[in-house]
Design a protein around this motif. Structure first.
Motif, mmCIF file in Angstrom:
data_model
loop_
_atom_site.group_PDB
_atom_site.id
_atom_site.type_symbol
_atom_site.label_atom_id
_atom_site.label_comp_id
_atom_site.label_asym_id
_atom_site.label_seq_id
_atom_site.Cartn_x
_atom_site.Cartn_y
_atom_site.Cartn_z
ATOM 1 N N LYS A 174 0.727 3.887 -3.012
ATOM 2 C CA LYS A 174 0.289 5.395 -2.868
ATOM 3 C C LYS A 174 1.257 6.192 -3.612
ATOM 4 C CE LYS A 174 -1.030 8.467 0.756
ATOM 5 N NZ LYS A 174 -0.188 9.552 0.441
ATOM 6 N N ASP B 37 0.896 -1.214 -0.007
ATOM 7 C CA ASP B 37 0.108 -0.030 0.028
ATOM 8 C C ASP B 37 0.835 1.306 -0.126
ATOM 9 O OD1 ASP B 37 -2.608 -1.091 -0.120
ATOM 10 O OD2 ASP B 37 -2.591 -1.234 2.017
ATOM 11 N N GLY C 127 -3.957 0.678 -1.595
ATOM 12 C CA GLY C 127 -2.949 1.152 -2.606
ATOM 13 C C GLY C 127 -3.671 1.083 -4.272
ATOM 14 N N TYR D 218 -5.703 4.465 -4.694
ATOM 15 C CA TYR D 218 -4.729 5.631 -4.906
ATOM 16 C C TYR D 218 -4.462 5.556 -6.519
ATOM 17 C CZ TYR D 218 -4.784 6.933 -0.280
ATOM 18 O OH TYR D 218 -4.824 7.452 0.870
#
Length: 982
Positions: free
Chosen positions: A121, A117, A146, A149
């Protein structure tokens, strides 16, 4: 705008960066991925795994066998290059910034490793639409947040087909977000990535048509509106077109018309495009500083009414933001001893997202976003994630609501609308802000996203925090920002539709509306129309005789505008209508202060449109004398005095109920105390379980690597065993204490050592009867580190070559001895035969009458060497003239001509015979045989050197006689320079 910056992030980048997240069971998936990945794809690949901090990873060695690309373990600040593979090292977390990989020490949040994650990101923020996220096999939910994002920033998400994953938790959680563009087996991912990048870097294949074909674009929007009831015409057109262009690219269509034909016939694609347009991205405690400001500055300033706080979370998506508000407000009230209830209305147009929100179950990755204090207090750990406690869940009402069409909620203390305005047209934003203004209580608060603003509404909203976009309503009568507000749009699709009809045909529409209104006023009693939210949407003539407008901010709620007492009857009618009845029973009410000596007959009717339901309430006011005696059985007559009696009974009942509630609360407190102890114990066990789970994932990864290495070593060992067995070499391995560690099958046939002797000191055993010094040799090699060879014979005539060598490790350390036994019987026989043949050859050479000579034309000398049969102690030289003079005159011319031809042409050799005048001092006489060869070939065919042999064709003359004849007939040979016979 923030959305545009996200779409254009890293626009000048020449390659994509593919982040690959894998955990338990990910080794096999990674190997399949890289084995089938096309060469020179042009992308960089960054592999993020859950690695054990206590073991050295050999992933780089394993992946190098699957790809020709360089595979490197990342060092801090390493630059990312295309067609390279980068691996995260153990004990580290990794991010990408400015095309470089940054490492930090691993810091687990709430005992959960979320390295995937964290990297996803940063990948989304750094690479934008050039980010590609791949989620492979693994336990838990790392990579889920993640993926959100990456999609938010315009990237692409690819997930392993769960049925092909050893552990499918990570792929399943990623798919459930609805953000997966591809769900494939690892072997098929490489080709899909390359195809996606071809469309990404060559958008001219479809971009122009997507941007310019307005008819197809409108058809797609209309189709979505007809299927799902969502109108995207109020969204920014370029944003919608970019999202459509991306979807066309992912499906690999070369034109919008081809995509539209596919879109019309594919329900799955329509749903995918709808998800693409909705862009539902949220998270717990997103922008933590902003929520902290809310807790410390906004909540203390709100004066809750008796009914408690009222909060509306607009476009709540999967509910994380609504739960964050509920957690913060609950914690604030507990710490400040505020005894008030509160309700949060969380709305969205995405039904699937609301289903997730209502379930209140979230993946393990929430542990990275929610502070540990709140996680322990307001969440319960379940298999596969966390569930929000009922204490928080019951405070939130999730419902489908289109903020652009449906009526807003009213009497709000706080309205939260974050990151919705960035997708809407400016005029639509302004209309929403006007409605938000009337939805808020006096001094109510509006909380917006970081990239949003109130625009032209700055004179009716006071900025409390420009940084966090928090505004407070202020009363400004007659403000220009509120002028021209079309209230009809607030009150349902039916009235919006009528309004738009009037806009298109204004003159005719106004005339018809006036006629209808006059007709209603003539035949209808006093009436009012309300929607499903009990808000007034239309009133008839003289309704002010019934409705009662109070002081303060106006509200459209029907119950707030009814005189005391009538609300009870209206509520009963509406309840029946909402349950599905088309008409409610009429009610005759009498004895109200506003209607002395009068009756109020109330009736209700259900009105249904295509997408909304409304309720018509009529009020007939009659004098008591006009009341007919024949009232229907369904009608009831109630006096004002009877209502007062009922209210008194209700008060007494409430008091009794309150006493019972207090007794139950006492019992509940005791149970609560016991429950808290159990919860504390459960949290400790859960924490331990999470740590063990994390360690288990890391150990599984290590085990997979070592298993792969073990398989490789097994094959190497099998290869070595087959090699030693087939070449019939005996090998004896000893450790540093001279204990037998391993033997090959040949050893028992050569020596006295058997398979059962493995592990025993070799000094306790007998090796070979004909090799008595083997112990000393072993000790000598171990001491000196120098190899030693012995040839051992056996009574049967067999010979063995024994080689003793130090056993060295990869670090060149000596950890024992290795002895090899190779049968040398045939080699010995060949050696003996060679010696015999060499002796025979020597005898023949020594007894043959042959001389070897070499002639250099550049120095005009001929050197003669002894070969055999002649007793020439040393070499000597003669000139060509001397050689020619020693020949019979009849042969001399022929010999000179032949040698000249050989020197000057491209001939390589010749053979000649001639006669000598006299017997030479080394025994040559009479006829001789010459063999002549070129030593060097000049360009054009000439040479500087000749070589050959001279063989006597007559029996040798005894050496003494030859010497006498030579002294008598020849002068001594003198080496001197002479001219060539040429």
């Amino acid at each position: 705008m923030k959305e545009e910056s996200r779409e254009e992030s890293r626009e000048n980048n020449s390659f994509c960066v593919v982040g690959i997240g894998a955990s338990a069971g990910g080794l096999e998936a990674l190997q399949d991925f890289f084995k089938e990945l096309p060469e020179n794809s042009g992308a960089a690949y960054v592999v993020i795994q859950h690695l054990s901090p206590d073991y050295k990873s050999i992933m780089d060695e394993l992946l190098r066998k699957c790809t020709s690309m360089p595979v490197m373990v990342v060092e801090d600040g390493m630059e990312v290059l295309p067609d390279h593979v980068y691996l995260i090292p153990p004990k580290k977390e990794m991010t990408i910034r400015g095309n470089s990989l940054m490492l930090t020490d691993q810091g687990r949040v709430n005992h959960v490793n979320l390295a995937i994650d964290i990297f996803f990101k940063s990948l989304a923020e750094d690479c934008g639409k050039y980010a590609i996220g791949v989620v492979l096999s693994g336990a838990g939910s790392d990579g889920t947040q993640g993926s959100r994002y990456i999609k938010e920033y315009g990237g692409m998400v690819m997930v392993q087909e769960p049925s092909s994953a050893t552990f499918n938790s990570m792929p399943v959680n990623a798919i459930q977000t609805g953000h997966a563009d591809y769900v494939l087996e690892p072997a098929a991912m490489g080709a899909a990535i390359v195809s996606y990048m071809e469309n990404l870097f060559h958008p001219e294949l479809n971009k122009k048509e997507v941007q310019e074909d307005n008819e197809l674009f409108r058809n797609i929007l209309v189709s979505l509106k007809e299927k799902y009831g969502i109108d995207f015409s109020d969204y920014k057109e370029q944003t919608i077109r970019r999202r459509l262009e991306r979807r066309v690219s992912i499906k690999q269509f070369r034109s919008l018309s081809d995509y539209y034909n596919f879109f019309k016939n594919s329900r799955e694609e329509r749903e995918c495009l709808l998800k693409e347009f909705l862009i539902g991205v949220t998270g717990f405690f997103r922008d933590k500083d902003a929520f902290e400001y809310l807790r410390t500055h906004v909540f203390p300033d709100i004066e809750p009414p008796k009914g408690g706080y009222r909060i509306w979370s607009v476009a709540c998506s999967t509910g994380e933001e609504a739960y964050t508000l509920a957690i913060l407000l609950t914690d604030y009230m507990e710490k400040n001893h505020i005894d008030r209830d509160f309700k949060i209305f969380a709305t969205d147009i995405d039904r699937d997202a609301l289903n997730v929100a209502s379930a209140a179950v979230y993946a393990d990755s929430v542990a990275s976003a929610v502070p540990a204090e709140y996680l322990q207090k307001y969440f319960t750990k379940i298999e596969g994630g966390y569930k929000v406690n009922s204490q928080i869940r019951k405070r939130i009402i999730f419902s489908v609501h289109d903020v652009l069409v449906d009526p807003p909620f009213s009497k709000l203390d706080l309205l939260v609308c974050r990151n919705l305005f960035i997708y809407l047209k400016p005029t639509v934003q302004q209309g929403l802000l006007q409605r938000f203004y009337y939805s808020l209580n006096p001094n109510g608060y509006l909380f917006m996203g970081n990239s949003e603003s109130i625009g032209e509404m700055s004179d009716v909203f006071l900025s409390q925090s420009r940084k966090y976009k928090i505004y407070q309503k202020k009363e400004v009568p007659g403000s220009s920002a509120l002028m021209g507000m079309r209230l009809s749009r607030d009150y349902g699709n039916f009235f919006v539709h009528n309004y738009r009809i009037r806009e298109k045909n204004d003159e005719r529409g106004l005339g018809i509306e006036k006629i209808v209104e006059q007709a209603f006023s003539m035949v209808m009693p006093l009436f009012v129309i309300v929607n499903e939210g009990d808000n007034i949407v239309y009133t008839g003539k003289d309704i002010s005789r019934v409705l009662q407008i109070g002081q303060g901010v106006f509200t459209q709620n029907i119950f707030a505008n009814l005189p005391h007492g009538l609300g009870i009857f209206v509520n009963g009618i509406l309840r029946k209508l909402k349950s599905g009845e088309q008409e409610a029973s009429a009610v005759c009410a009498a004895g109200f202060p506003k209607f002395p000596n009068q009756n109020v007959i109330i009736s209700g009717y259900r009105l249904e449109t295509a997408k909304a339901v409304f309720y018509l309430l009529t009020f007939e006011i009659k004098d008591l004398s006009d009341l007919e005696s024949g009232v229907d059985d369904e009608e009831r007559l109630l006096s004002g005095e009877r209502i007062t009696d009922l209210e008194e009974e209700l008060r007494i009942t409430r008091e009794n109920l309150q006493a019972t509630i207090e007794e139950l609360e006492t019992a509940n407190e005791e149970l609560q105390s016991t429950n808290e102890e159990l919860v504390a114990a459960n949290e400790e066990l859960q924490s331990t379980n999470e740590e063990l789970q994390s360690v288990n994932e890391e150990l599984y990864t290590v085990n997979s690597e070592y298993q792969s290495k073990l398989d490789e070593m097994t094959h190497v060992n099998m290869d070595m065993d087959n090699l030693l067995n087939n070449v019939e070499v005996g090998a004896l391995y000893l450790d540093d204490q001279f204990r037998i560690r391993k033997i090959t099958p040949m050893i028992p046939r050569i020596t006295h050592i058997m398979d059962v002797d493995v592990g025993r000191p070799i000094s306790h055993l007998s090796l070979m009867d004909t090799y008595p010094n083997w112990k000393e040799d072993i000790q000598e090699v171990f001491r000196t580190r120098k190899p030693l060879d012995r040839e051992i014979s056996e009574p049967g005539g067999r010979f063995w070559l024994v080689r003793i060598r130090p056993y060295r490790t990869d670090y060149n350390a000596v950890e024992g001895i290795i002895m090899t036994f190779v049968e040398a019987t045939e080699l010995r026989m060949m050696k003996n035969s060679t010696f015999a043949n060499a002796g025979l050859l020597y005898w023949q050479r020594e007894n043959s009458q042959v001389l070897q000579w070499r002639y250099r034309t550049d120095i005009h000398l001929c050197t003669i060497y002894k070969t055999g049969g002649f007793d020439v102690e040393k070499e000597f030289t003669v000139s060509p003239e001397e050689f020619y003079e020693s020949l019979q005159e009849d042969d001399r011319t022929h010999i000179i001509s032949a040698l000249k031809e050989l020197r000057e042409t491209d001939k390589k050799s010749c053979e000649l015979t001639c006669r000598l005048k006299h017997t030479s001092e080394y025994g040559l006489k009479g006829w001789i045989y010459l063999q002549v060869y070129k030593l060097e070939q000049k360009e054009g065919g000439g040479t500087n050197a000749l070589q050959g042999t001279v063989t006597s064709l007559e029996p040798a003359v005894p050496q003494e006689a030859a010497a006498q004849e030579t002294v008598a007939s020849q002068a001594p040979a003198v080496s001197k320079e002479t001219k060539s016979a040429d």
